[in-house]
Design an enzyme around this catalytic site. Structure first.
Site, PDB file in Angstrom:
ATOM      1  N   SER A   1       3.308  -2.108  10.340  1.00 27.17           N
ATOM      2  CA  SER A   1       4.756  -2.160  10.558  1.00 27.17           C
ATOM      3  C   SER A   1       5.394  -3.508  10.194  1.00 27.17           C
ATOM      4  CB  SER A   1       5.111  -1.753  11.995  1.00 27.17           C
ATOM      5  OG  SER A   1       4.659  -0.426  12.241  1.00 27.17           O
TER       6      SER A   1
ATOM      7  N   ASN B   1       0.871  -1.175   0.000  1.00 26.54           N
ATOM      8  CA  ASN B   1       0.000   0.000   0.000  1.00 26.54           C
ATOM      9  C   ASN B   1       0.908   1.226   0.000  1.00 26.54           C
ATOM     10  OD1 ASN B   1      -1.776   2.060   0.507  1.00 26.54           O
ATOM     11  ND2 ASN B   1      -2.298   1.389   2.577  1.00 26.54           N
ATOM     12  N   TRP B   2       1.019   1.849  -1.160  1.00 27.10           N
ATOM     13  CA  TRP B   2       1.947   2.992  -1.278  1.00 27.10           C
ATOM     14  C   TRP B   2       1.389   4.291  -0.719  1.00 27.10           C
ATOM     15  CZ3 TRP B   2       4.515   2.716  -6.836  1.00 27.10           C
ATOM     16  CH2 TRP B   2       5.450   1.673  -6.835  1.00 27.10           C
ATOM     17  N   LYS B   3       0.113   4.278  -0.358  1.00 30.24           N
ATOM     18  CA  LYS B   3      -0.520   5.489   0.196  1.00 30.24           C
ATOM     19  C   LYS B   3      -0.272   6.677  -0.738  1.00 30.24           C
ATOM     20  CE  LYS B   3      -0.113   3.344   4.646  1.00 30.24           C
ATOM     21  NZ  LYS B   3      -0.079   3.457   6.088  1.00 30.24           N
TER      22      LYS B   3
ATOM     23  N   GLY C   1       2.838  -0.971   4.239  1.00 33.97           N
ATOM     24  CA  GLY C   1       2.944   0.438   3.871  1.00 33.97           C
ATOM     25  C   GLY C   1       4.404   0.846   3.738  1.00 33.97           C
ATOM     26  N   GLY C   2       4.945   1.452   4.791  1.00 35.61           N
ATOM     27  CA  GLY C   2       6.292   2.033   4.772  1.00 35.61           C
ATOM     28  C   GLY C   2       7.365   1.140   4.159  1.00 35.61           C
TER      29      GLY C   2
ATOM     30  N   GLU D   1      -6.829   4.717   7.519  1.00 32.95           N
ATOM     31  CA  GLU D   1      -6.677   6.148   7.193  1.00 32.95           C
ATOM     32  C   GLU D   1      -7.942   6.673   6.528  1.00 32.95           C
ATOM     33  OE1 GLU D   1      -2.924   5.637   5.207  1.00 32.95           O
ATOM     34  OE2 GLU D   1      -2.076   5.092   7.145  1.00 32.95           O
TER      35      GLU D   1
ATOM     36  N   HIS E   1      -9.535   1.142   4.667  1.00 37.17           N
ATOM     37  CA  HIS E   1      -8.252   1.318   5.351  1.00 37.17           C
ATOM     38  C   HIS E   1      -8.442   2.277   6.531  1.00 37.17           C
ATOM     39  CE1 HIS E   1      -4.173   2.620   6.166  1.00 37.17           C
ATOM     40  NE2 HIS E   1      -3.807   1.450   5.665  1.00 37.17           N
TER      41      HIS E   1
ATOM     42  N   GLU F   1      -5.478  -4.938  10.543  1.00 37.97           N
ATOM     43  CA  GLU F   1      -4.436  -3.934  10.771  1.00 37.97           C
ATOM     44  C   GLU F   1      -4.748  -3.170  12.056  1.00 37.97           C
ATOM     45  OE1 GLU F   1      -2.451  -2.837   6.761  1.00 37.97           O
ATOM     46  OE2 GLU F   1      -4.195  -1.552   6.996  1.00 37.97           O
TER      47      GLU F   1
ATOM     48  N   GLY G   1       2.240   2.329  10.680  1.00 39.13           N
ATOM     49  CA  GLY G   1       3.171   3.438  10.503  1.00 39.13           C
ATOM     50  C   GLY G   1       3.866   3.879  11.781  1.00 39.13           C
TER      51      GLY G   1
HETATM   52  P1  PGA Z   1       2.722   0.332   7.627  1.00 30.80           P
HETATM   53  O1  PGA Z   1       1.259   0.537   6.961  1.00 30.80           O
HETATM   54  O2  PGA Z   1       3.281  -0.935   7.030  1.00 30.80           O
HETATM   55  O3  PGA Z   1       3.488   1.562   7.217  1.00 30.80           O
HETATM   56  O4  PGA Z   1       2.512   0.225   9.096  1.00 30.80           O
HETATM   57  C1  PGA Z   1       0.404  -0.554   6.748  1.00 30.80           C
HETATM   58  C2  PGA Z   1      -0.874  -0.084   6.126  1.00 30.80           C
HETATM   59  O5  PGA Z   1      -1.294   1.045   6.406  1.00 30.80           O
HETATM   60  O6  PGA Z   1      -1.500  -0.810   5.339  1.00 30.80           O
END
Ligand code: PGA
Length: 255
Positions: A216, A12-14, A237-238, A100, A98, A170, A176
């Site tokens: 994470s 997930n590149w956001k 994500g990250g 967010e 998600h 999640e 994050g």
């Molecule tokens: P993260 O994000 O790996 O940066 O914690 C995961 C996500 O939001 O899907």
């Protein structure tokens, strides 16, 4: 690798990466994961990268997903993108709900359910995200929150459609933050989700459901997380933003 269900490693590149950054990433990533065919590999970039990414990944072992969509096909919905538009680009997988989207953009369970139903009716695969906040976990409400999210998210679906969904657990406090849930917490939550889906749709269906962990995930912890019985993949994500790092996650058993 002896996973019961085909693993899915999704990035997930956001709201990161321009077109040229995306192209540079792919020029290295595709080589790093070439020939891997026993798991699904997926990238979810921002909207402006989707079309070009589909072209660049054509014929490869890497699939494209969208990070969000609205549930209507078209209409006066400024700023939104529809299932019809994604399908038109050749994209049939979409992340829905998600944290967010839930917390920054105030999406509620009802809207998320409409998106899931829309995805299914368009023969798209939703990656349906659920998870508790730190406050909810500390108040001992994790199972109640997950049950509520699952029940409302899957409302109105036929049992046969449930395995078309991928669930991503999640925990909001692990996204994050660098704080990963413990292996016990992850397995417990995934088992709980599978049992709840079993109650709603039957055990056979629940056994087929893929449940990803997100929060994470990185090369250093992915192997242990993937070794858990009820973990069928990861939403990252990250640590997916660098090709070397995400390729290590895709090759989780080699870490
Ligand atoms: P993260 O994000 O790996 O940066 O914690 C995961 C996500 O939001 O899907």
């Amino acid at each position: 690798m002896d996973k019961k269900r085909r693993p899915l490693l999704a990035a997930n590149w956001k709201m990161y990466k321009t077109l040229s950054e995306m192209e540079k990433y792919l020029s290295s990533f595709l080589g790093l994961v070439a020939g891997i065919d026993d798991r699904d590999i997926m990238l979810a970039p921002n909207y402006t990268c989707l079309n070009r990414m589909v072209e660049l990944l054509n014929g490869s072992n890497v699939k494209v997903a969208a990070q969000n969509m609205f549930y209507q096909d078209e209409g006066a919905f400024t700023g939104e993108i529809s299932p019809k538009m994604l399908l038109d680009m050749g994209i049939n997988t979409v992340i829905v709900g998600h944290s967010e989207r839930r917390h920054i953009f105030h999406e509620d369970d009802e809207l998320i359910n409409q998106k899931i139903r829309s995805a299914i009716s368009h023969e798209m695969k939703p990656i349906f995200c659920i998870g508790e906040t730190l406050e909810e976990r500390e108040a001992g409400k994790t199972s109640r929150v997950l049950e509520y999210q699952i029940r409302l998210g899957l409302k109105g679906l036929q049992n046969k459609d449930v395995p078309k969904i991928v669930v991503a657990y999640e925990p909001v406090w692990a996204i994050g933050t660098g704080k990963t849930a413990s292996l016990e917490q992850i397995q417990e939550a995934h088992r709980l989700v599978r049992d709840m889906v079993g109650e709603l749709a039957g055990e056979d269906i629940a056994e087929k459901l893929r449940i990803l962990y997100g929060g994470s995930v990185k090369p250093a912890n992915v192997k242990d997380i993937m070794s858990l019985d009820d973990v069928d993949g990861a939403l990252v994500g990250g640590a997916s933003l660098e090709p070397e790092s995400f390729a290590k996650i895709v090759r989780f058993e080699e870490n």
